[in-house]
Motif scaffolding. Structure first.
Motif, PDB file in Angstrom:
ATOM      1  N   PHE A 157      35.081  15.721 -23.231  1.00 23.20           N
ATOM      2  CA  PHE A 157      35.102  15.137 -21.896  1.00 23.20           C
ATOM      3  C   PHE A 157      33.659  14.963 -21.701  1.00 23.20           C
ATOM      4  O   PHE A 157      32.289  15.294 -22.623  1.00 23.20           O
ATOM      5  CB  PHE A 157      35.028  16.196 -20.504  1.00 23.20           C
ATOM      6  CG  PHE A 157      36.924  16.698 -20.981  1.00 23.20           C
ATOM      7  CD1 PHE A 157      37.930  15.878 -20.254  1.00 23.20           C
ATOM      8  CD2 PHE A 157      37.166  17.864 -21.757  1.00 23.20           C
ATOM      9  CE1 PHE A 157      38.610  16.533 -20.255  1.00 23.20           C
ATOM     10  CE2 PHE A 157      38.179  18.166 -21.332  1.00 23.20           C
ATOM     11  CZ  PHE A 157      39.196  17.153 -20.720  1.00 23.20           C
ATOM     12  N   ARG A 158      33.396  14.296 -21.441  1.00 20.21           N
ATOM     13  CA  ARG A 158      31.649  13.606 -21.266  1.00 20.21           C
ATOM     14  C   ARG A 158      31.588  13.110 -19.233  1.00 20.21           C
ATOM     15  O   ARG A 158      32.410  13.241 -18.685  1.00 20.21           O
ATOM     16  CB  ARG A 158      31.475  12.456 -21.200  1.00 20.21           C
ATOM     17  CG  ARG A 158      31.634  11.483 -22.684  1.00 20.21           C
ATOM     18  CD  ARG A 158      31.230  10.461 -22.605  1.00 20.21           C
ATOM     19  NE  ARG A 158      31.425   9.771 -23.912  1.00 20.21           N
ATOM     20  CZ  ARG A 158      32.018   8.302 -24.508  1.00 20.21           C
ATOM     21  NH1 ARG A 158      32.155   7.750 -23.583  1.00 20.21           N
ATOM     22  NH2 ARG A 158      32.362   8.142 -25.648  1.00 20.21           N
ATOM     23  N   ILE A 159      30.717  14.389 -19.083  1.00 22.04           N
ATOM     24  CA  ILE A 159      30.370  15.248 -17.984  1.00 22.04           C
ATOM     25  C   ILE A 159      29.349  14.254 -16.870  1.00 22.04           C
ATOM     26  O   ILE A 159      28.003  13.786 -17.226  1.00 22.04           O
ATOM     27  CB  ILE A 159      30.507  16.297 -17.678  1.00 22.04           C
ATOM     28  CG1 ILE A 159      31.079  17.601 -18.589  1.00 22.04           C
ATOM     29  CG2 ILE A 159      30.075  16.672 -16.055  1.00 22.04           C
ATOM     30  CD1 ILE A 159      32.046  16.843 -18.043  1.00 22.04           C
ATOM     31  N   THR A 160      29.786  13.746 -15.691  1.00 23.26           N
ATOM     32  CA  THR A 160      28.614  12.888 -15.104  1.00 23.26           C
ATOM     33  C   THR A 160      28.427  13.365 -14.073  1.00 23.26           C
ATOM     34  O   THR A 160      29.738  13.185 -12.364  1.00 23.26           O
ATOM     35  CB  THR A 160      28.990  11.257 -14.656  1.00 23.26           C
ATOM     36  OG1 THR A 160      29.019  10.473 -16.135  1.00 23.26           O
ATOM     37  CG2 THR A 160      27.771  10.806 -13.784  1.00 23.26           C
ATOM     38  N   HIS A 161      27.940  13.915 -12.960  1.00 25.82           N
ATOM     39  CA  HIS A 161      27.182  14.514 -11.792  1.00 25.82           C
ATOM     40  C   HIS A 161      27.019  13.148 -11.128  1.00 25.82           C
ATOM     41  O   HIS A 161      25.876  12.478 -10.773  1.00 25.82           O
ATOM     42  CB  HIS A 161      25.848  15.698 -11.809  1.00 25.82           C
ATOM     43  CG  HIS A 161      25.874  16.290 -11.514  1.00 25.82           C
ATOM     44  ND1 HIS A 161      24.446  17.041 -10.328  1.00 25.82           N
ATOM     45  CD2 HIS A 161      26.764  16.860 -10.249  1.00 25.82           C
ATOM     46  CE1 HIS A 161      24.697  17.481  -9.653  1.00 25.82           C
ATOM     47  NE2 HIS A 161      26.173  17.850  -8.799  1.00 25.82           N
ATOM     48  N   VAL A 162      27.724  13.518  -9.631  1.00 26.46           N
ATOM     49  CA  VAL A 162      27.232  12.473  -9.041  1.00 26.46           C
ATOM     50  C   VAL A 162      27.721  13.661  -7.390  1.00 26.46           C
ATOM     51  O   VAL A 162      27.974  14.523  -7.333  1.00 26.46           O
ATOM     52  CB  VAL A 162      28.633  11.566  -8.774  1.00 26.46           C
ATOM     53  CG1 VAL A 162      28.558  10.793 -10.047  1.00 26.46           C
ATOM     54  CG2 VAL A 162      30.085  12.035  -8.465  1.00 26.46           C
ATOM     55  N   TYR A 163      27.355  13.664  -6.566  1.00 30.44           N
ATOM     56  CA  TYR A 163      26.901  13.234  -5.076  1.00 30.44           C
ATOM     57  C   TYR A 163      26.934  12.015  -3.486  1.00 30.44           C
ATOM     58  O   TYR A 163      26.680  10.907  -3.909  1.00 30.44           O
ATOM     59  CB  TYR A 163      25.580  14.403  -4.727  1.00 30.44           C
ATOM     60  CG  TYR A 163      25.112  14.584  -3.395  1.00 30.44           C
ATOM     61  CD1 TYR A 163      25.535  15.092  -2.588  1.00 30.44           C
ATOM     62  CD2 TYR A 163      23.932  14.073  -2.924  1.00 30.44           C
ATOM     63  CE1 TYR A 163      25.004  15.198  -1.329  1.00 30.44           C
ATOM     64  CE2 TYR A 163      23.164  13.847  -1.980  1.00 30.44           C
ATOM     65  CZ  TYR A 163      24.100  14.571  -1.005  1.00 30.44           C
ATOM     66  OH  TYR A 163      23.328  15.262  -0.136  1.00 30.44           O
ATOM     67  N   GLY A 164      26.982  12.973  -2.593  1.00 30.22           N
ATOM     68  CA  GLY A 164      27.716  12.081  -1.879  1.00 30.22           C
ATOM     69  C   GLY A 164      28.130  13.198  -0.875  1.00 30.22           C
ATOM     70  O   GLY A 164      28.300  13.556  -1.212  1.00 30.22           O
TER      71      GLY A 164
END
Lengths: 544, 544
Positions: free
Chosen positions: B323-330
Motif C-alpha cells: 500500500f502507498r499511504i498519502t496523508h490528507v486533512y480536511g
C-alpha cells in the motif's frame, strides 16, 4: 423552484468561500511546496520554482513601476525561452493582459496587433528585432520596448529601452501581486492567423485559463511531476495553456528555442521528458531525425498532437520508437485543445490501420468543456450520429473565449444561438466521437455536391509516391468548383498527374476526384498548418 | 485600474462561454465516452456507465414526479451501495439537495436532521429501518420513504411507500435533467457530528463539489481509470467528493457494504483496486486481517488517510504489504480533504521513523483550495513558520462550504475575518507544511501552560504495550486541568499506570505527563475518530 428555498438564505459568497478562479495561484503553490525543484530548464540554466516565482514577481513589479496595470496589454515576441514563460505569470500578476506574438509574422501583421491590442510594453527577443523595428516604425504610439538578450539568439540587436534581466532587477522579488477581482477578467489576447482580412483578437479570461490548465491534466491523464518539452510555441493559444498546466503540477518546463530533431532527442534523454505537444510537423521532424542525432528514450514519451489527424504510418513509426500519440483538437477561440480522442484499452489489439483510423478522429469533449456538438450551421439542430452526415462543430462551456477584442459583430456572429461556431465541418460517429471533414471555407461544392477535401486528401496520402497532399476548390465554369490537388512527392519518388487521378478514381466517387494535380511543396503556417488560402489563390489563377 | 478597459467592452458572459460549474456533467461524459465500461460493482452486480447514467436519470425523474424540485432535500440512509452512489447524481439532477445520513446515528439525531433539513424524500436501506422508523415516529412532517432492499442487507424490513427499484422504474431513463442555474446552488447537506449541542448542517455548492472532485485527482495524482474501493463512507463529506472524482475519470466504483478485512482484500484482488480512502481504523483492519483472509495485491494500492496522523509502524507494515499511504486533512466544512502531505522523492531514502514523522504532517493546500494558514485565532496574524508556535488552521478558497443551514450566527462565526476557522490547532513548519497539534477544545491548559494532547499521545504510542491512546483534560483544583490518559493495551500485553507515567516522564516535560491513566478500549465515532467528548466526560467524573 420552491417558493422559499432555505439554501439561498444567509448563505452568500464571502471572502472565505469564494475566490476568483485564476491559474496564478499555481505558481505560488509550486514555489511554496516544491521550492527547490527545477521549474524551468533552458540550455545550461536551471531555475527552481522558488526562483521562478521570484522572477515572475520581479517582472510584475517592474511592469507596475512602469505604469502597467489592469486592462493594459503587454506583448511578447519570443520563442520558447524562460522570458516567454515568465510573462504568462508576470504579466497577469499586475492585472495586465498577455499578448504573445507569432514570431513568424511579418512587420505589417505585428504592427496591426500592437496597434489594435494597444500594447503598452513589448518584450522582444533580440533575434526578432529587425521585424519588430520595422513594425514599430509605423506605430502612432510606441510601446516601452524591453530587449531579451537570450544566449542562444542569432543575429539582431538591442532596439529597446533596456534588457530584460535589467528590467527584472528593477522589480521586487517579494512583490505583492494582484489576484484578479473577477475570474472573468482578461488574462491573454491571442490573434488568430487571419487568412482573410485583419486578424481577430481572441480574449481569454482567468476562469477559462484555470479550467483548461487543469483540464489538460485530468483529461489527458498527466499526473506526478511531468517534464514537458516546449515543442509547441508558447504564442500558440498560450501553448494550449501548458505554461499553467505544468506549473500546477510543479513539473519542469524544458525550453527549446529551435524545434530541431537533434535538440529534441537530446532534451528527452538528458531531462527525462515525459510530455510534449505539437503539430504533425514536429512528429515529422522526430521521424526524420538522422540516426546520428537520435538518443534512446529513457521511457515512453507522451505526444499530444493537433491541427491534422496523424496518418497511420506516422503513428506506427513513432509508437515503435517509444512515443505515445494522443490526438486532440481545438482552436484559438477555445484556449487550445478541448476535445481528445479518448482511447479505449480494447483498441490496443487492433491492427495499426484500424487504430490509426480511430485515432484520426478528433474525439470527445474535454472534461472541462461542457458541451460539443456537430449540427446544422443554421438551425443548430444536431446531425445524426451516423458517421456520415456533415455538420458544423459547435462548443459551449467554460473554456470558450470572452470574445473578439473591439469586434462586437464578429463576437456576436461567433456566439449566435448560444454556441461557439468553429467553422469546422465534421461528422458524428455512432460512438459519439466527432471527426472533422473540413473547414467551412475549405469545402468544395461541385455540381451542387459537397466534397470533403480531407476525404480526398486521405486517399491521395495512400499513394506510395505522395509525401503530402492538399486539395482545394478550383473555379469551374460547368461545375462551379472542382477539386484541385497540390502534391509534394517523397524524395526520389515519381508520379504523373494522370497516375494520381487514376489512383483516386479507384478509391473515390468520380465527382470527388481531382481534375487538376499540381506537384509542389506545400506552403505552411508557422504552426505547421497547410496554408490553404495560398493554394486557393494558386488554383484561382489556374482559371475556370 | 485604467479609466477605460477595452477588455470589459462587449465581452460579457453568454450561454456559449459560461456554464455553471457542476459535477453532474461528469456522469454524462463517462456514459457517452465509455458507455460499456463498468462504472459500479456491487457483489455480483456490474453496472456500466451507460446504465448508471440511465439509473440516475430514472431516479431524478421519479423524484420530480413526486414533486421534488430545486431547493428540496432528499435524505439517504444507506451504506456504500449503488443506491447511495446514484443519489449523489440523481438527487441534484432535479436541483434537489442530497443529505446523506450517518448510518451509525441514533433515532434522535436522525430525527433532528430530517426535521431541520426538511427532508421531503428519504431513501432508506432495509437494515436501518428500525432506527429510521423510530426517528420518523416523532416527526411532524413525514417524508416520502423509499425502501432500499439491498441483497446484502441483514435484518430490517420495508417501512416505506415502495422499493427503490420500483421507484426507479417509475422514472424516465432519458429524463432531461436540470443543470444548475447558478454554480452557487446547493448540492449537498452534511451534518457535522455535533459533539456538543445540535449538529450543524453544512451546505455544499456545485462549484465546490466540481472543484474538489477535480482537486482530488490533480492533487493526489489520480489518472487513468481508477478502480476505487468504497471503504470511506459516502455519507462522510459525500465520500470526500470521490463519487464525483471517480466518475469524472470514468473509473470504477467498487461498493462495499461492510468494511471488513477479508472483503477488502478480496475486492482488491478481484477488481484490481487502485485507490481507497479511510480513517486509521481501516488501515488497522488491513494490518490485522488474518493470513487466511488475505489475498496478494495485484499492484500497489494507493490509500488516502485522514483524521489522525498514521503512526510509523502502521505506515511501515502497510507499505511492506504494497500500500502507498498519502496523508490528507480536511473537515466537513471543506468538502473533505483540502490539504495533502505532498511527498518529495528525496524523502524516500529516509529511515522509516523519519518518513513517518514527515508523513504525519497534514501538509499543504490542495491545488483547488486557494489558501491555508496557521494564525492567531483572534488577530488572524499568521504564526511564524518555526514548527513550534501554535496557531489555528484557517482556509480560504473555493472549496469551503456556503455556510450552515438556518444558522447565520454559526456561519458568521465560522467566516469571521474572511477566513474559515477550523478550530484545529497546529504549527507551521519552515517548509510550509502544517501539522496539527490539537482541536481548540481538546487542548489542555495546566497551570496556564498549553499542553498538546497529540504530543502526549504520540509519546504514549511509543510504549511497547500501548495499542491506542487518547489524552484529555481532567479538572484539577490546583492546576485547573491535568492530562488524563486513556489507553487500550495490545492483546496479551500488560502495563501499570505507574509504568506508563514513568515512561512518559522520560520523554516529556513533567507538566505534560499524564497524572491519571485509565486502561480501556477507546470509544470511536462511526468514521473511526476517537470520541474525546466521551472521554472528557469520563475524566470529569473522576473529579477534580
Amino acid at each position: 423552484m420552491s417558493s422559499r428555498n432555505p439554501y439561498d438564505a444567509d448563505l452568500a459568497k464571502n471572502p472565505a468561500n469564494y475566490v476568483p478562479l485564476s491559474p496564478l495561484g499555481f505558481l505560488e503553490r509550486a514555489a511554496s511546496v516544491h521550492p527547490d525543484r527545477v521549474g524551468v530548464i533552458h540550455g545550461d540554466r536551471r531555475i527552481t520554482w522558488a526562483e521562478s516565482y521570484r522572477r515572475c514577481r520581479r517582472l510584475a513589479s517592474a511592469l507596475a513601476r512602469h505604469g502597467v496595470g489592469p486592462g493594459d496589454t503587454v506583448a511578447v515576441m519570443a520563442p520558447n525561452i524562460p522570458a516567454a514563460f515568465e510573462a504568462t505569470f508576470g504579466v497577469p500578476m499586475v492585472g495586465a493582459v498577455l499578448c504573445a506574438l507569432n514570431i513568424r509574422l511579418d512587420a505589417e501583421a505585428i504592427a496591426f496587433m500592437l496597434e489594435h491590442g494597444e500594447a503598452k510594453v513589448l518584450l522582444c527577443d533580440r533575434e526578432f528585432s529587425p521585424v519588430i523595428a520595422k513594425a514599430l516604425a509605423g506605430l502612432a504610439r510606441r510601446p516601452l520596448v524591453i530587449d531579451i538578450d537570450d544566449g542562444e539568439a542569432q543575429g539582431g540587436g538591442p532596439i529597446g529601452t533596456m534588457e530584460y534581466e535589467d528590467f527584472l532587477a528593477l522589480g521586487d522579488p517579494d512583490y505583492v501581486w494582484r489576484w484578479p477581482e473577477d475570474e472573468w477578467e482578461a488574462i491573454a489576447l491571442n490573434y488568430t492567423s487571419g487568412t482573410t482580412g485583419n486578424p481577430k483578437g481572441v480574449v481569454y479570461h482567468h476562469r477559462g485559463a484555470y479550467l483548461n490548465a487543469i483540464g489538460n491534466a485530468v483529461t489527458c491523464g498527466i499526473a506526478g511531476h511531468p517534464v514537458y518539452l516546449w515543442t509547441l510555441p508558447m504564442f500558440h493559444c498560450n501553448g494550449w495553456c501548458f505554461p499553467w498546466t505544468i506549473t500546477a503540477l510543479a513539473g519542469t518546463h524544458v525550453c527549446l528555442r529551435r524545434v530541431e530533431g537533434r535538440a529534441m532527442f537530446a532534451a528527452i534523454a538528458e531531462h527525462g521528458v515525459t510530455h510534449m505537444c505539437g503539430a504533425p510537423i514536429v512528429m515529422g521532424l522526430l521521424i526524420n531525425t538522422p540516426e546520428a542525432d537520435r538518443r534512446p528514450l529513457p521511457h515512453p514519451v507522451n505526444f499530444l498532437t493537433a491541427a491534422a489527424p496523424p496518418p497511420a504510418a506516422v503513428i506506427e513509426r513513432l509508437e515503435r520508437q517509444g512515443f505515445r500519440i494522443t490526438h486532440v483538437y481545438g482552436l484559438t477561440e477555445v484556449y487550445g485543445p478541448v476535445t481528445v480522442c479518448a482511447w479505449h484499452e480494447e483498441w490496443d489489439a487492433l491492427p495499426i490501420e484500424e487504430r490509426a483510423r480511430l485515432k484520426a478522429r478528433q474525439g470527445v469533449r474535454y472534461l472541462t468543456e461542457e458541451a460539443v456538438m456537430v449540427a446544422d450551421p443554421l438551425s443548430l439542430e444536431p446531425v445524426p450520429k451516423d458517421g456520415a452526415t456533415l455538420g458544423e462543430v459547435f462548443f459551449r462551456g467554460n473554456v470558450v473565449m470572452k470574445g473578439y477584442l473591439k469586434n462586437p459583430a464578429a463576437t456576436a456572429e461567433a456566439f449566435a444561438g448560444g454556441w461557439f461556431h468553429t467553422g469546422d465541418l465534421g461528422v458524428w460517429h455512432p460512438d459519439g466521437y466527432l471527426e472533422l471533414r473540413d473547414r467551412s471555407k475549405d469545402i468544395i461544392i461541385s455540381g451542387g455536391e459537397n466534397i470533403s477535401t480531407i476525404e480526398v486528401e486521405g486517399v491521395l496520402y495512400q499513394h506510395p509516391a505522395v509525401a503530402e497532399a492538399a486539395v482545394v476548390a478550383r473555379p469551374d465554369e460547368k461545375w462551379g468548383e472542382t477539386p484541385c490537388a497540390f502534391i509534394g512527392l517523397k524524395d526520389g519518388a515519381n508520379a504523373t498527374a494522370e497516375e494520381i487521378m487514376a489512383f483516386a478514381r479507384t478509391r473515390l466517387a468520380h465527382y470527388k476526384c481531382p481534375r487538376t494535380v499540381v506537384f509542389t511543396p506545400l506552403p505552411k503556417t508557422s504552426t505547421g498548418k497547410v496554408q490553404k488560402y495560398v493554394l486557393r489563390e494558386m488554383a484561382r489563377r489556374l482559371g475556370a
